[in-house]
Design a protein around this motif. Structure first.
Motif, PDB file in Angstrom:
ATOM      1  N   LEU A  84       0.843  -1.195   0.000  1.00 59.52           N
ATOM      2  CA  LEU A  84       0.000   0.000   0.000  1.00 59.52           C
ATOM      3  C   LEU A  84       0.880   1.246   0.000  1.00 59.52           C
ATOM      4  N   TYR A  85       0.463   2.246  -0.757  1.00 58.28           N
ATOM      5  CA  TYR A  85       1.151   3.535  -0.734  1.00 58.28           C
ATOM      6  C   TYR A  85       0.200   4.577  -0.168  1.00 58.28           C
ATOM      7  N   ILE A  86       0.687   5.342   0.807  1.00 63.46           N
ATOM      8  CA  ILE A  86      -0.101   6.393   1.447  1.00 63.46           C
ATOM      9  C   ILE A  86       0.402   7.728   0.942  1.00 63.46           C
ATOM     10  N   ARG A  87      -0.501   8.517   0.437  1.00 61.10           N
ATOM     11  CA  ARG A  87      -0.136   9.857  -0.024  1.00 61.10           C
ATOM     12  C   ARG A  87       0.052  10.760   1.180  1.00 61.10           C
ATOM     13  N   ASN A  88       1.197  11.385   1.248  1.00 65.18           N
ATOM     14  CA  ASN A  88       1.525  12.258   2.366  1.00 65.18           C
ATOM     15  C   ASN A  88       1.168  13.696   1.976  1.00 65.18           C
ATOM     16  N   ASP A 102       5.455  10.056  -0.790  1.00 66.99           N
ATOM     17  CA  ASP A 102       4.481   9.043  -0.424  1.00 66.99           C
ATOM     18  C   ASP A 102       5.143   7.996   0.462  1.00 66.99           C
ATOM     19  N   ARG A 103       4.319   7.339   1.255  1.00 67.69           N
ATOM     20  CA  ARG A 103       4.828   6.362   2.209  1.00 67.69           C
ATOM     21  C   ARG A 103       4.397   4.965   1.786  1.00 67.69           C
ATOM     22  N   GLU A 104       5.322   4.029   1.832  1.00 70.96           N
ATOM     23  CA  GLU A 104       5.016   2.656   1.485  1.00 70.96           C
ATOM     24  C   GLU A 104       4.782   1.850   2.755  1.00 70.96           C
TER      25      GLU A 104
END
Length: 130
Positions: free
Chosen positions: A36-40, A47-49
């Motif tokens: 999953l990638y989280i948009r920061n 982005d955070r993996e």
């Protein structure tokens, strides 16, 4: 427990052992998503993996899978493996990812009356140490 992959490439070979452990040992009612990638929003372009997000009846658990052998030490937010600098502590990274995801969820559901507060927790798994 079932884990779906959000990346067409699937998991890294080094993550397979940890994913197998999660599948076999966690409740079948839980659901997992890998890669999953989280948009920061606070840091565009950073982005955070997240290796795995587990969905349980009352919380989200973010899991970082690490394949590390040797003596691990943490000093001032940096990991050292057998005395060598291994970079930012994975525990610090996954905890920060949990905070970012919880903030995103709160923004999205905060306007819904009676919506529960989001609970996002973090967990670090080093499979060969189990």
């Amino acid at each position: 427990m079932k884990i779906d992959f959000l990346s067409p490439k699937g998991p890294l070979p080094t993550e397979q052992v940890g994913l197998s452990e999660l599948r076999s040992k966690l409740p079948s009612a839980w659901k997992g998503y890998a890669n999953l990638y989280i948009r920061n929003e606070r840091r565009r372009g950073q982005d955070r993996e997240v290796d795995v997000v587990l969905i349980t009846p009352d919380r989200l658990i973010l899991v970082d899978l690490k394949h590390v052998r040797g003596k691990i030490e943490s000093r001032s937010g940096t990991w050292y493996v057998d005395g060598e600098d291994f970079g930012q502590s994975a525990a610090v990274k996954i905890r920060e990812n949990a905070k970012v995801l919880a903030e995103i969820i709160r923004k999205q559901v905060g306007h819904i009356p009676g919506a529960p507060r989001s609970k996002a927790r973090s967990f670090l798994l080093i499979p060969h140490r189990i």
